[in-house]
Design an enzyme around this catalytic site. Structure first.
Site, PDB file in Angstrom:
ATOM      1  N   LYS A   1       0.477  -1.524  -0.055  1.00 17.68           N
ATOM      2  CA  LYS A   1       0.029   0.014  -0.260  1.00 17.68           C
ATOM      3  C   LYS A   1       0.850   1.136  -0.046  1.00 17.68           C
ATOM      4  O   LYS A   1       0.475   2.139  -0.583  1.00 17.68           O
ATOM      5  CB  LYS A   1      -0.287  -0.148   0.986  1.00 17.68           C
TER       6      LYS A   1
ATOM      7  N   LYS B   1      -5.652 -10.494  -5.146  1.00 17.12           N
ATOM      8  CA  LYS B   1      -6.454 -10.222  -4.465  1.00 17.12           C
ATOM      9  C   LYS B   1      -7.530  -9.938  -4.945  1.00 17.12           C
ATOM     10  O   LYS B   1      -7.217  -7.746  -5.181  1.00 17.12           O
ATOM     11  CB  LYS B   1      -5.926  -9.778  -3.053  1.00 17.12           C
TER      12      LYS B   1
ATOM     13  N   LYS C   1     -11.253  -4.034  -1.458  1.00 16.08           N
ATOM     14  CA  LYS C   1     -12.551  -3.775  -2.113  1.00 16.08           C
ATOM     15  C   LYS C   1     -12.122  -1.741  -2.664  1.00 16.08           C
ATOM     16  O   LYS C   1     -12.654  -1.010  -2.880  1.00 16.08           O
ATOM     17  CB  LYS C   1     -13.564  -3.293  -1.499  1.00 16.08           C
TER      18      LYS C   1
HETATM   19  P1  TYM Z   1     -10.718  -6.216   5.665  1.00 17.13           P
HETATM   20  O1  TYM Z   1     -11.315  -5.528   5.809  1.00 17.13           O
HETATM   21  O2  TYM Z   1      -9.728  -6.291   4.658  1.00 17.13           O
HETATM   22  O3  TYM Z   1     -11.253  -7.674   4.795  1.00 17.13           O
HETATM   23  C1  TYM Z   1     -12.200  -7.826   5.685  1.00 17.13           C
HETATM   24  C2  TYM Z   1     -12.025  -9.678   6.397  1.00 17.13           C
HETATM   25  O4  TYM Z   1     -12.259 -10.033   4.897  1.00 17.13           O
HETATM   26  C3  TYM Z   1     -11.562 -11.686   4.144  1.00 17.13           C
HETATM   27  N1  TYM Z   1     -10.510 -10.705   2.353  1.00 17.13           N
HETATM   28  C4  TYM Z   1     -10.499 -11.691   1.904  1.00 17.13           C
HETATM   29  N2  TYM Z   1     -11.511 -12.982   2.468  1.00 17.13           N
HETATM   30  C5  TYM Z   1     -10.768 -13.545   1.242  1.00 17.13           C
HETATM   31  N3  TYM Z   1     -10.666 -13.318  -0.452  1.00 17.13           N
HETATM   32  C6  TYM Z   1     -10.550 -12.100  -0.711  1.00 17.13           C
HETATM   33  N4  TYM Z   1     -10.406 -11.251  -1.328  1.00 17.13           N
HETATM   34  C7  TYM Z   1     -10.849 -11.332   0.608  1.00 17.13           C
HETATM   35  N5  TYM Z   1     -10.732  -9.756   1.066  1.00 17.13           N
HETATM   36  C8  TYM Z   1     -11.073  -9.482   2.573  1.00 17.13           C
HETATM   37  C9  TYM Z   1     -10.149 -10.405   4.911  1.00 17.13           C
HETATM   38  O5  TYM Z   1      -9.268 -11.390   4.968  1.00 17.13           O
HETATM   39  C10 TYM Z   1     -10.715 -10.068   6.590  1.00 17.13           C
HETATM   40  O6  TYM Z   1     -10.916 -11.044   7.339  1.00 17.13           O
HETATM   41  N6  TYM Z   1      -7.359  -5.434   9.198  1.00 17.13           N
HETATM   42  C11 TYM Z   1      -8.006  -6.415   8.744  1.00 17.13           C
HETATM   43  C12 TYM Z   1      -9.765  -5.424   9.636  1.00 17.13           C
HETATM   44  C13 TYM Z   1      -9.304  -5.657  10.540  1.00 17.13           C
HETATM   45  C14 TYM Z   1      -9.562  -7.093  11.713  1.00 17.13           C
HETATM   46  C15 TYM Z   1      -8.885  -6.725  12.790  1.00 17.13           C
HETATM   47  C16 TYM Z   1      -9.988  -8.592  11.394  1.00 17.13           C
HETATM   48  C17 TYM Z   1      -9.631  -4.618  11.826  1.00 17.13           C
HETATM   49  N7  TYM Z   1      -9.445  -5.192  13.137  1.00 17.13           N
HETATM   50  C18 TYM Z   1      -9.204  -7.490  14.014  1.00 17.13           C
HETATM   51  C19 TYM Z   1      -9.948  -9.411  12.067  1.00 17.13           C
HETATM   52  C20 TYM Z   1      -9.527  -8.918  13.227  1.00 17.13           C
HETATM   53  C21 TYM Z   1      -8.686  -6.143   7.173  1.00 17.13           C
HETATM   54  O7  TYM Z   1      -8.338  -4.690   6.356  1.00 17.13           O
HETATM   55  O8  TYM Z   1     -10.092  -6.136   6.398  1.00 17.13           O
END
Ligand code: TYM
Length: 331
Positions: A112, A197, A200
């Site tokens: 990023k 990947k 979003k």
């Molecule tokens: P985020 O918002 O990018 O994504 C949320 C969840 O979706 C999963 N995910 C995917 N799984 C499979 N294929 C994909 N293409 C894909 N894109 C996203 C992510 O693995 C995630 O589980 N840092 C985290 C948010 C966060 C968090 C936390 C998660 C902040 N604090 C504490 C767990 C515990 C994030 O950016 O997720």
């Protein structure tokens, strides 16, 4: 009882990747078998260029979609991260536990920050410290399990390291959590660029299925998915990532196995058609419930308010204990 915590950050519209990698499992299993908390982690959305009104809109939309997908406020705690001060409070103590080098090694930071620099944007300091805030999200609740997609594994590893280090230095305070991943579709790939990947925050939406896309658009995106010039349908994520992605998506939707499904198809066209149908069917009820809930913002706000009250009560004693353990005078 097992404690589960996970979150989604409101940086864009929620995707099929978020659903298959995380949300669906929270709904179908996690909220039934554990004491589970799920959060719209809005502070994380401020680590990159953002429009305040959009973050606000996406935060409410994320919470509404989480309910629409089937999270039940009677079974789990659903809340917005910024409504519970303990996350930011604990994050600072963990910044005093983490080392600069281990944060600079995070893959998402490298990717990023490179992207932001290429776009001529500054790299916010919070982008570097973001995984520490994520560790605080998890550790504040004595979390045992963190159900996430593959891309978050490194962040959960860091969380474990910080918990162990803090406990060794200052006495046992935190549970050491572990990440759990779905059996298939732990990393759903972009349909137009199967080496990346499905994320979003990507600019072009052509390879991304959003949960709120109309059925026709979902179908079009999947039918136009980039595959390769081969003919036989086989599951080979390294050599044929586009095809493997479709097989994984179909397997996740139908509770099947991508290797077995590969044996069923003789043409890419038929595989794409069935995958499109399966995804449309899977998302149909979510879209319908979202429309109903979006018309009742008062209900969603009330769920979030109660969720934050409950979450605060759970986090505060542990964060207070961490403040005492690290050497700060009690209030
Ligand atoms: P985020 O918002 O990018 O994504 C949320 C969840 O979706 C999963 N995910 C995917 N799984 C499979 N294929 C994909 N293409 C894909 N894109 C996203 C992510 O693995 C995630 O589980 N840092 C985290 C948010 C966060 C968090 C936390 C998660 C902040 N604090 C504490 C767990 C515990 C994030 O950016 O997720």
């Amino acid at each position: 009882m097992t404690r589960i915590f996970s979150g989604i950050k409101p940086t864009g519209h929620m995707t099929l990747g978020n659903y298959l990698g995380a949300l669906r499992r929270w709904v179908e299993t996690d909220q039934h078998r554990a004491d589970a908390l799920f959060s719209v982690v809005d502070l994380h959305a401020l680590t990159v260029e953002h429009d305040p009104a959009r973050v606000r809109r996406l935060s409410r939309q994320a919470a509404t979609l989480m309910l629409a997908a089937g999270l039940d406020p009677e079974r789990c705690t659903l809340f917005v991260q910024s409504h519970v001060d303990e996350h930011a409070r604990l994050s600072y103590l963990l910044e005093c536990t983490a080392a600069d080098g281990e944060l600079r090694r995070m893959i998402q930071y490298k990717e990023k920050s490179t992207r932001a620099q290429a776009a001529g944007e500054g790299v916010r300091l919070s982008l570097l410290t973001y995984p520490v805030l994520m560790a605080a999200d998890i550790l504040a609740y004595g979390t045992d399990e963190v159900p996430v997609g593959d891309d978050q594994t490194q962040h959960v590893e860091l969380t474990r390291d910080l918990a162990v280090r803090f406990n060794q230095r200052y006495g046992h305070t935190f549970t050491v959590p572990k990440a759990t991943r779905p059996p298939v579709a732990a990393r759903v790939m972009d349909l137009q660029d199967p080496d990346s990947k499905m994320g979003k925050s990507h600019e072009s939406g052509a390879g991304i299925v959003y949960l709120l896309d109309e059925a026709d658009l979902v179908r079009k995106k999947i039918m136009r998915a980039v595959t390769d010039s081969g003919r036989e349908v086989e599951y080979d994520p390294e050599g044929r990532p586009g095809l493997a992605n479709l097989l994984e998506i179909l397997a996740a939707c139908t509770e099947g196995n991508p290797v077995e499904l590969a044996g069923v198809y003789e043409s890419y066209g038929a595989l794409k058609r069935d995958t499109a149908d399966a995804v449309v069917e899977l998302l149909k009820p979510v879209r319908a419930r979202h429309a109903a809930l979006a018309a009742d913002a008062g209900y969603v706000d009330e769920v979030l308010r109660k969720g934050a009250d409950r979450a605060r009560g759970m986090a505060r004693p542990r964060v207070d204990a961490a403040y005492a353990a690290i050497g700060l005078l009690p209030r």
